[in-house]
Design an enzyme around this catalytic site. Structure first.
Site, mmCIF file in Angstrom:
data_model
loop_
_atom_site.group_PDB
_atom_site.id
_atom_site.type_symbol
_atom_site.label_atom_id
_atom_site.label_comp_id
_atom_site.label_asym_id
_atom_site.label_seq_id
_atom_site.Cartn_x
_atom_site.Cartn_y
_atom_site.Cartn_z
ATOM 1 N N ASP A 194 -37.742 44.439 -100.606
ATOM 2 C CA ASP A 194 -38.993 44.792 -99.945
ATOM 3 C C ASP A 194 -38.748 44.820 -98.440
ATOM 4 O O ASP A 194 -37.670 44.490 -97.952
ATOM 5 C CB ASP A 194 -40.096 43.790 -100.326
ATOM 6 N N GLU A 398 -52.072 43.277 -98.451
ATOM 7 C CA GLU A 398 -51.164 42.135 -98.519
ATOM 8 C C GLU A 398 -51.847 40.827 -98.117
ATOM 9 O O GLU A 398 -52.991 40.553 -98.498
ATOM 10 C CB GLU A 398 -49.903 42.433 -97.699
#
Length: 512
Positions: A194, A398
């Site tokens: 990521d 997020e």
């Protein structure tokens, strides 16, 4: 060449390319999701990008997680069903195609990415990037199954999760990346980190970057997403290889996997954008598909008592539309839209707000009054036939979306109280997840979970006024109080406000 080919910076992070996928993910129609994948592939290709970071096959077990709207369901069987988006993105596998090998059907398809491996939706209290405490059996039975399906369907890449499993950072988990994904599941595509994922192996991030490189590469990560200083990574990895801390066999494996995907996608034959595909960007056919997805995603949670309120009458003397989300495309779309966190307002993208959809749908003689936050006295004194209240969460992505209370932000609750306490009302919730609604439920005549309907607010109006019927079912449990969380279908303490799979139905007034 091997080092640079294998571990290079991904110099793009495309906000919005996977938005079609994540906004309309709350229905259980695999063929519709496959069509959405195909439409997404065309529009991503039209921008010159051959790679989509989708699908997110997280199993969100706690709605306090700020990425819960990226998850199809709390139920792994539903998430597995939704992996049908992969052949939409990448193309249908030819018959007798070798299982585990990446596949991309041509220049109208893209490389897909199953993420975030593994357990990202199971962290304690839903805290983003945190620790998933689970037995191996629980991890494999809840969070892993959709990866089996993804690998079988030819997924080209798998992205690793920021989170940990029982205290071990996934970006450093050799057992699960190399041992289970690559060897047990026989995944032949490449594994990607990521964004700055290897930096976050240490706390604080980047505290021991040499160790982060060593741990992540030896764990089995093939491509590292480096948004800034890629030369530091290349220098560190080169040193580790020269000093035999990272074997050349590991580099060869990564290079082989990345080249396999690049050859499969035809990158060397077609390295540049095809300008003829620009016609697909925001095309009418795709907007109609999105509108259909909105209609099928809406869930009717309440519809009057003895007398149903929905579908609403198109012909009425005067109706009220209220709420912070009634005329706001940014709120409808949520995070990961054009920019990372999304943005409220109507200046970010084009589309149809729910208010515009209502105005487009009602009889020409019906007066539509829009006041975002009306006083109760005003509502009582204006003789409205009924009201539509549209409230919800602001855009987020997020960690910024993590919430321990899951309450509706002000002035949402007061709008519900002022309007629904004064006139018959339907409340439309524009949220990425279940939120606290029980305290207001008695005042509300009809309640609709619209999730994040994206740019096609007309799809909401289509259902409210009966051009189509409600068919959607809850993909996750709607709790009474956050004190019950985490609470998922099958738990011994299961006592929801609305259970998993719940959804009232209505019949269309004029079948389309």
């Amino acid at each position: 060449m091997g080092l640079l080919e294998s571990f290079h910076v991904l110099d793009f992070y495309i906000y919005g390319h996977d938005k079609f996928v994540s906004v309309f993910d709350l229905n259980r129609d695999p063929e519709l999701v496959k069509k959405i994948g195909a439409a997404t592939a065309l529009e991503v290709r039209a921008t010159g990008i051959p790679y989509a970071f989708a699908p997110c096959i997280a199993v969100c077990r706690d709605p306090r997680w700020g990425r819960c709207y990226e998850s199809y369901s709390e139920d792994p069987s539903v998430v597995r069903m939704m992996t049908q988006i992969i052949p939409g993105l990448q193309g249908d596998l030819p018959s007798n195609f070798r299982k585990g090998v990446p596949y991309v059907a041509g220049q109208e398809k893209v490389v897909g990415c199953a993420k975030h491996y593994v357990g990202d939706g199971g962290t304690t209290k839903g805290i983003n990037e945190n620790n998933t405490e689970a037995t191996r059996h629980k991890l494999l039975s809840i969070h892993m199954p959709a990866y089996y399906d993804s690998v079988i369907k030819g997924i080209s890449t798998v992205m690793i999760s920021y989170s940990s499993w029982n205290g071990i950072k996934m970006h450093a988990n050799h057992q699960l990346i190399t041992g289970f994904l690559k060897k047990t599941q026989r995944f032949r595509g490449f594994v990607i980190s990521d964004w700055q994922g290897i930096d976050r192996i240490t706390s604080p991030p980047h505290a021991n970057y040499t160790y982060s490189i060593l741990a992540s590469v030896n764990a089995g990560i093939d491509m590292v997403m480096l948004p800034y200083n890629y030369t530091e990574f290349i220098d560190g990895l080169t040193m580790l290889v020269k000093n035999k801390f990272v074997p050349m066999s590991r580099i060869d494996d990564a290079v082989q996997r990345i080249l396999r995907v690049k050859f499969t996608m035809g990158l060397f034959e077609h390295p540049l954008a095809d300008y003829s595909m620009a016609k697909y960007l925001g095309c009418e056919e795709h907007r109609e598909l999105a509108r259909e997805a909105v209609r099928k995603s809406l869930v009717l949670l309440k519809n009057g008592g003895d007398q149903p309120l929905l579908p609403l009458a198109k012909k009425a003397s005067k109706i009220l539309v209220a709420g912070t989300h009634a005329h706001d495309l940014g709120n409808q779309c949520g995070g990961w839209t054009i920019q990372w966190q999304g943005q409220s307002g109507n200046n970010l993208t084009s589309g149809t707000t729910i208010l515009s959809g209502v105005r487009n749908t009602v009889d020409p003689t019906t007066e539509v009054v829009f006041i975002e936050n009306p006083e109760s006295k005003y509502v009582k004194n204006n003789n409205f036939s009924y009201a539509i209240v549209v409230v919800g969460e602001p855009p987020y992505a997020e960690t910024n979306g993590d919430s321990l209370n899951l309450t509706l932000p002000a002035p949402g609750p007061s709008i519900i109280t002022n309007v629904c306490g004064s006139v018959k009302c339907v409340v439309v919730l524009v949220t990425g997840r279940p939120v606290v609604i029980e305290p207001y439920l008695a005042q509300i005549d009809a309640l609709v979970a619209a999730w994040l309907p994206g740019t096609e607010g007309q799809g909401v109006a289509d259902i409210l006024f009966g051009d189509y019927g409600f068919t959607g079912k809850l993909p996750r449990t709607w709790f009474k109080s956050v004190d019950q969380l985490p609470m998922n279908v099958g738990d011994p303490h299961y006592d929801p406000l609305f259970p998993f799979g719940f959804g009232l139905t209505t019949q269309p007034i004029s079948p389309k």
